[in-house]
Each structure stands twice: as C-alpha cells, then as structure tokens.
Design a protein around this motif. Structure first.
Motif, PDB file in Angstrom:
ATOM      1  N   ARG A 137     -41.890  59.963 -26.648  1.00 13.62           N
ATOM      2  CA  ARG A 137     -41.843  59.283 -25.351  1.00 13.62           C
ATOM      3  C   ARG A 137     -40.496  59.560 -24.669  1.00 13.62           C
ATOM      4  NH1 ARG A 137     -47.055  58.430 -25.629  1.00 13.62           N
ATOM      5  NH2 ARG A 137     -47.797  56.405 -26.252  1.00 13.62           N
ATOM      6  N   GLN A 166     -48.944  68.253 -23.047  1.00 13.12           N
ATOM      7  CA  GLN A 166     -50.014  67.685 -22.232  1.00 13.12           C
ATOM      8  C   GLN A 166     -51.295  68.490 -22.399  1.00 13.12           C
ATOM      9  OE1 GLN A 166     -48.292  67.658 -18.331  1.00 13.12           O
ATOM     10  NE2 GLN A 166     -47.112  65.803 -18.717  1.00 13.12           N
ATOM     11  N   ASP A 187     -50.277  63.619 -24.582  1.00 15.78           N
ATOM     12  CA  ASP A 187     -49.899  62.579 -23.627  1.00 15.78           C
ATOM     13  C   ASP A 187     -50.994  61.514 -23.509  1.00 15.78           C
ATOM     14  OD1 ASP A 187     -51.621  64.462 -22.456  1.00 15.78           O
ATOM     15  OD2 ASP A 187     -50.868  64.037 -20.441  1.00 15.78           O
TER      16      ASP A 187
END
Length: 172
Positions: free
Chosen positions: A80, A92, A97
């Motif tokens: 994070r 991603q 994510d």
C-alpha cells in the motif's frame, strides 16, 4: 522524434547523450540508473535484445552489495506504499490492486517472511499472471535456499526489464 507507434526507436537510443540515455532507461531496472549508465558505453545496439543483454550484464556482474541494492529497490507486491509508476502498472495488471482483505493479509505475511529470510522483497515478473499465480509462487519460493532464491530473483528482474524495454521500444 518517436516512431509512428509513439515508441522510441533503437536509432534514437543509440544517438542519445549519456544523460538522456540514463533519463530514458534509468528506470528500467527499478530505482537503479547505474545499470543504464553501465550499458551506455556498449552502444550502438542493433536489437532490443542486445540492449537488454547489455543491461542485464551490467546488473549481473555488479558487486554483491550493488546487486543486493538492486534487489532491495523492488517494492513488495501488493504494498500500500508508494511504488514506481512502472511497478504500479505491472501490479495493477495482475490484479494486485484488487485483493480481498484476506488475500492482502496473506500476501503481506508471506512478503514479510520472505524479506526476513532473504533480505530483499519477493520479486516476480507479474505480467500474464493473476493474483492466485503470484500467491502460489511466493508460497513455494519462500522455502528455497538463499542462493537459489537470489538467482531466481535476478532471473525475474531479467523478465521484468525485458517487458519494460519492449513497452518502451517494441518487441522484435
């Protein structure tokens, strides 16, 4: 001037000044512009593979401390914390994510165990993989020997950087 695809060309790379070369290629190896600096003298490159090999050779023949710094420059997967734009896009693309809370917790715990054992974060070329592949890989690799895992991490960096160069210059 970029090629019609909007990508840089090897011809452009080959005529760049060293500062421009390092500016363009310095992020290919995570937070390690010294790799691009070392490869600059090996120009001209006739293929993306030749450029990649030159960069891998610089990283692969670096002193132990410098290699370890390269390994440690990589972020934990699914962190994070702030990561480089290239790492963020790669993670991603693999769905990191969008982890469920329990997946995030497990990956965080595995990352911590891995880093404690090896002294650098888990490194995996995530392109083409999903979150299940990634969690499975770290589960398996955390039990390896330090020597085997360092070699695997460098191999993964080779894969990551090849993808990054292909994104920048196109595949051959």
């Amino acid at each position: 001037m970029n090629s019609p695809s909007g990508r840089l060309t090897l011809e452009q790379i080959n005529v760049m000044t060293e500062p421009d070369f390092v500016k363009v290629l310095g992020g290919i190896f995570e937070h390690s512009p010294w790799v691009a600096e070392g490869a600059y003298a090996k120009r001209p490159f006739s293929t993306v593979q030749q450029l990649h090999t030159a960069m891998k050779d610089v990283a692969g023949t670096a002193e132990d401390d410098r290699q370890l710094a390269l390994l440690r420059a990589h972020p934990d997967l699914a962190t994070r914390l702030a990561v480089s734009p290239l790492s963020a896009a790669e993670q991603q693309g693999a769905g990191l994510d969008r982890l469920a809370p329990e997946e995030f917790r497990e990956l965080t715990e595995l990352n911590a165990a891995y880093t404690a054992k090896f002294g650098f974060p888990f490194i995996l070329a995530v392109k083409g993989k999903d979150k299940e592949d990634i969690i499975s890989a770290i589960r398996e690799r955390v039990s390896r020997s330090a020597e085997a895992e360092r070699a695997q991490a460098l191999l993964e960096i080779g894969r990551i950087t090849r993808f990054r160069l292909e994104d920048l210059l196109g595949a051959e």
